[in-house]
Design a protein around this motif. Structure first.
Motif, PDB file in Angstrom:
ATOM      1  N   ASN A   1       1.011  -1.221   0.203  1.00 17.58           N
ATOM      2  CA  ASN A   1       0.002  -0.049  -0.443  1.00 17.58           C
ATOM      3  C   ASN A   1       1.113   1.169  -0.081  1.00 17.58           C
ATOM      4  OD1 ASN A   1      -2.791  -0.907   0.164  1.00 17.58           O
ATOM      5  ND2 ASN A   1      -2.269  -1.397   2.186  1.00 17.58           N
ATOM      6  N   ALA A   2       1.647   1.211   0.889  1.00 18.48           N
ATOM      7  CA  ALA A   2       2.728   2.467   0.643  1.00 18.48           C
ATOM      8  C   ALA A   2       3.567   2.631  -0.645  1.00 18.48           C
ATOM      9  CB  ALA A   2       3.871   2.494   1.514  1.00 18.48           C
ATOM     10  N   ILE A   3       3.762   1.543  -1.640  1.00 22.81           N
ATOM     11  CA  ILE A   3       3.402   1.796  -2.630  1.00 22.81           C
ATOM     12  C   ILE A   3       2.748   2.345  -3.794  1.00 22.81           C
ATOM     13  CG2 ILE A   3       5.146   0.347  -4.883  1.00 22.81           C
ATOM     14  CD1 ILE A   3       6.323  -1.402  -3.420  1.00 22.81           C
ATOM     15  N   VAL A   4       1.414   1.793  -3.695  1.00 25.12           N
ATOM     16  CA  VAL A   4       0.739   2.028  -4.543  1.00 25.12           C
ATOM     17  C   VAL A   4      -0.279   3.050  -4.285  1.00 25.12           C
ATOM     18  CG1 VAL A   4      -1.512   1.196  -5.708  1.00 25.12           C
ATOM     19  CG2 VAL A   4       0.450  -0.801  -5.101  1.00 25.12           C
ATOM     20  N   HIS A   5      -0.951   3.125  -2.657  1.00 30.82           N
ATOM     21  CA  HIS A   5      -1.278   4.248  -2.543  1.00 30.82           C
ATOM     22  C   HIS A   5      -0.875   5.931  -3.182  1.00 30.82           C
ATOM     23  CE1 HIS A   5      -3.909   2.052   0.019  1.00 30.82           C
ATOM     24  NE2 HIS A   5      -3.808   1.736  -0.995  1.00 30.82           N
ATOM     25  N   PRO A   6       0.330   6.345  -3.332  1.00 31.79           N
ATOM     26  CA  PRO A   6       0.363   7.696  -3.518  1.00 31.79           C
ATOM     27  C   PRO A   6       0.507   8.048  -4.636  1.00 31.79           C
ATOM     28  CG  PRO A   6       2.096   6.767  -1.524  1.00 31.79           C
ATOM     29  CD  PRO A   6       1.289   5.749  -2.013  1.00 31.79           C
ATOM     30  N   LEU A   7       0.996   6.812  -5.406  1.00 29.48           N
ATOM     31  CA  LEU A   7       0.568   6.580  -6.962  1.00 29.48           C
ATOM     32  C   LEU A   7      -1.460   7.071  -7.884  1.00 29.48           C
ATOM     33  CD1 LEU A   7       3.029   3.912  -7.811  1.00 29.48           C
ATOM     34  CD2 LEU A   7       3.244   6.217  -8.428  1.00 29.48           C
ATOM     35  N   VAL A   8      -1.701   6.452  -7.143  1.00 23.61           N
ATOM     36  CA  VAL A   8      -3.234   6.668  -7.087  1.00 23.61           C
ATOM     37  C   VAL A   8      -3.679   7.728  -6.928  1.00 23.61           C
ATOM     38  CG1 VAL A   8      -5.731   5.396  -5.952  1.00 23.61           C
ATOM     39  CG2 VAL A   8      -3.961   3.649  -6.999  1.00 23.61           C
ATOM     40  N   ARG A   9      -3.318   8.114  -6.053  1.00 22.23           N
ATOM     41  CA  ARG A   9      -3.665   9.361  -5.088  1.00 22.23           C
ATOM     42  C   ARG A   9      -3.691  10.824  -6.180  1.00 22.23           C
ATOM     43  NH1 ARG A   9      -1.898   9.162  -0.001  1.00 22.23           N
ATOM     44  NH2 ARG A   9       0.405  10.018  -0.409  1.00 22.23           N
ATOM     45  N   ASP A  10      -2.240  10.409  -6.679  1.00 23.46           N
ATOM     46  CA  ASP A  10      -1.562  11.236  -7.580  1.00 23.46           C
ATOM     47  C   ASP A  10      -3.022  10.847  -8.946  1.00 23.46           C
ATOM     48  OD1 ASP A  10      -0.186  12.701  -6.495  1.00 23.46           O
ATOM     49  OD2 ASP A  10       1.741  11.013  -7.326  1.00 23.46           O
ATOM     50  N   ARG A  11      -3.128  10.323  -9.703  1.00 29.30           N
ATOM     51  CA  ARG A  11      -3.212   9.461 -11.059  1.00 29.30           C
ATOM     52  C   ARG A  11      -4.529  10.540 -10.420  1.00 29.30           C
ATOM     53  NH1 ARG A  11      -4.952  10.270 -15.600  1.00 29.30           N
ATOM     54  NH2 ARG A  11      -4.894   8.756 -17.030  1.00 29.30           N
ATOM     55  N   THR A  12      -5.152  10.152  -9.172  1.00 26.72           N
ATOM     56  CA  THR A  12      -6.864  10.741  -8.904  1.00 26.72           C
ATOM     57  C   THR A  12      -7.065  11.709  -9.506  1.00 26.72           C
ATOM     58  OG1 THR A  12      -7.355   8.750  -7.657  1.00 26.72           O
ATOM     59  CG2 THR A  12      -8.846  10.738  -7.636  1.00 26.72           C
ATOM     60  N   ALA A  13      -6.137  12.300  -8.681  1.00 26.07           N
ATOM     61  CA  ALA A  13      -6.506  14.456  -8.608  1.00 26.07           C
ATOM     62  C   ALA A  13      -6.446  14.879 -10.230  1.00 26.07           C
ATOM     63  CB  ALA A  13      -5.211  14.110  -8.323  1.00 26.07           C
ATOM     64  N   GLU A  14      -5.251  13.593 -10.728  1.00 26.57           N
ATOM     65  CA  GLU A  14      -5.385  14.307 -12.486  1.00 26.57           C
ATOM     66  C   GLU A  14      -7.010  13.859 -12.958  1.00 26.57           C
ATOM     67  OE1 GLU A  14      -2.358  12.189 -14.338  1.00 26.57           O
ATOM     68  OE2 GLU A  14      -0.585  12.992 -13.728  1.00 26.57           O
ATOM     69  N   LEU A  15      -7.209  12.649 -12.112  1.00 27.00           N
ATOM     70  CA  LEU A  15      -8.593  12.572 -13.475  1.00 27.00           C
ATOM     71  C   LEU A  15     -10.109  13.811 -12.810  1.00 27.00           C
ATOM     72  CD1 LEU A  15      -8.448   9.047 -12.961  1.00 27.00           C
ATOM     73  CD2 LEU A  15      -8.099  10.158 -15.831  1.00 27.00           C
ATOM     74  N   GLU A  16      -9.921  14.149 -11.577  1.00 26.09           N
ATOM     75  CA  GLU A  16     -11.031  14.520 -11.119  1.00 26.09           C
ATOM     76  C   GLU A  16     -10.603  16.521 -11.886  1.00 26.09           C
ATOM     77  OE1 GLU A  16      -9.809  14.518  -6.865  1.00 26.09           O
ATOM     78  OE2 GLU A  16     -11.576  12.709  -6.224  1.00 26.09           O
ATOM     79  N   ALA A  17      -9.778  16.646 -11.283  1.00 22.81           N
ATOM     80  CA  ALA A  17      -9.339  18.261 -12.409  1.00 22.81           C
ATOM     81  C   ALA A  17      -9.955  18.383 -13.820  1.00 22.81           C
ATOM     82  CB  ALA A  17      -7.527  18.227 -12.224  1.00 22.81           C
ATOM     83  N   ALA A  18     -10.004  17.063 -14.058  1.00 20.33           N
ATOM     84  CA  ALA A  18      -9.781  17.259 -16.224  1.00 20.33           C
ATOM     85  C   ALA A  18     -11.904  16.740 -16.242  1.00 20.33           C
ATOM     86  CB  ALA A  18     -10.219  15.916 -16.613  1.00 20.33           C
ATOM     87  N   ALA A  19     -12.261  16.875 -15.270  1.00 23.68           N
ATOM     88  CA  ALA A  19     -13.992  16.624 -14.995  1.00 23.68           C
ATOM     89  C   ALA A  19     -15.122  17.499 -15.250  1.00 23.68           C
ATOM     90  CB  ALA A  19     -14.013  15.734 -13.767  1.00 23.68           C
ATOM     91  N   GLY A  20     -14.122  18.823 -14.833  1.00 26.21           N
ATOM     92  CA  GLY A  20     -14.845  20.102 -14.893  1.00 26.21           C
ATOM     93  C   GLY A  20     -15.762  21.019 -13.640  1.00 26.21           C
ATOM     94  N   PRO A  21     -15.693  21.929 -13.604  1.00 30.63           N
ATOM     95  CA  PRO A  21     -17.009  22.176 -12.472  1.00 30.63           C
ATOM     96  C   PRO A  21     -18.455  21.622 -12.888  1.00 30.63           C
ATOM     97  CG  PRO A  21     -16.694  24.279 -14.369  1.00 30.63           C
ATOM     98  CD  PRO A  21     -15.616  22.846 -14.639  1.00 30.63           C
ATOM     99  N   GLY A  22     -19.302  21.270 -12.083  1.00 29.15           N
ATOM    100  CA  GLY A  22     -20.554  20.915 -11.751  1.00 29.15           C
ATOM    101  C   GLY A  22     -20.215  19.480 -11.933  1.00 29.15           C
ATOM    102  N   ALA A  23     -19.558  19.204 -11.922  1.00 34.09           N
ATOM    103  CA  ALA A  23     -19.263  17.190 -12.654  1.00 34.09           C
ATOM    104  C   ALA A  23     -19.919  16.799 -11.180  1.00 34.09           C
ATOM    105  CB  ALA A  23     -18.202  16.832 -13.055  1.00 34.09           C
ATOM    106  N   VAL A  24     -19.948  15.340 -11.431  1.00 38.64           N
ATOM    107  CA  VAL A  24     -20.633  14.234 -10.133  1.00 38.64           C
ATOM    108  C   VAL A  24     -19.171  13.428 -10.462  1.00 38.64           C
ATOM    109  CG1 VAL A  24     -22.128  12.505  -8.218  1.00 38.64           C
ATOM    110  CG2 VAL A  24     -22.449  14.917  -9.763  1.00 38.64           C
TER     111      VAL A  24
END
Length: 200
Positions: free
Chosen positions: A84-107
């Motif tokens: 988990n110490a290896i994978v979780h930070p990588l997942v967190r960073d990629r998640t932030a990228e995808l959220e940023a791409a979703a745009g305002p008003g998105a669920v």
């Protein structure tokens, strides 16, 4: 944007709920898919896993041998923590990228199996827990996924228990019954989510 955390025990039916939410218009960020993506052959993530666990966790083709790695980490809490110490930070960073791409008003629905276990509740505007009795989970894992009962129980034991998950829920979706009973619940939840997203 409304950031939703979606969680539930293995076999509770979380994937079906996320599929329904996407069909209504949610943007899905699937932690399991991202966790696979960040350890594909050639990634720094896979190199770090091999450095920690040895080349025995690779297939002959050089991909991660998930069953072999799973057998190691689900039997040993310290080894699971190392993974988990290896994978979780990588997942967190990629998640932030995808959220940023979703745009305002998105669920944005973040499908996070270990949300309760990893203390991730503060990351979300609200948390949805897909709930089923442990007997139901066990039955689905053995009957539908072909796991042995021993393997299914080990996977369940590696997660938070039902009470711990329910304690972090803002919304609970009961998925102890047939699939037909699920969709009306999810549709009602979707209406609430879109109203909250519009208000925010």
């Amino acid at each position: 944007m409304l950031k939703v955390g979606l969680t539930g025990g293995i076999g509770a039916g979380k994937s079906e709920v996320s599929r329904l939410l996407v069909s209504y218009g949610a943007v899905l960020v699937d932690a399991d898919l991202i966790a696979r993506e960040v350890v594909q052959p050639g990634t720094p993530g896979l190199a770090a896993v091999v450095a920690e666990f040895g080349p025995g966790v690779l297939t002959e083709e050089g991909a991660l041998d998930r069953p072999r790695l799973g057998a190691i980490v689900f039997a040993d809490a310290d080894r699971l923590a190392a993974l988990n110490a290896i994978v979780h930070p990588l997942v967190r960073d990629r998640t932030a990228e995808l959220e940023a791409a979703a745009g305002p008003g998105a669920v944005v629905v973040n499908d996070v199996p270990l949300l309760a276990e990893n203390g991730l509740v503060p990351l979300y505007d609200l948390v949805i827990v897909v709930d089923a009795r442990p007997e139901t989970q066990l039955d689905r894992l053995v009957r539908l996924r072909g796991m042995t009962e021993e393997d299914a129980r080990a996977r369940m034991a590696a997660q938070a228990d039902r009470e711990q998950r329910l304690a972090v829920a803002d919304i609970v979706i009961d998925n102890d019954g047939p699939r037909e009973a699920l969709e009306p619940q999810v549709r009602t939840v979707w209406t609430e989510l879109t109203e909250r997203a519009a208000a925010s």
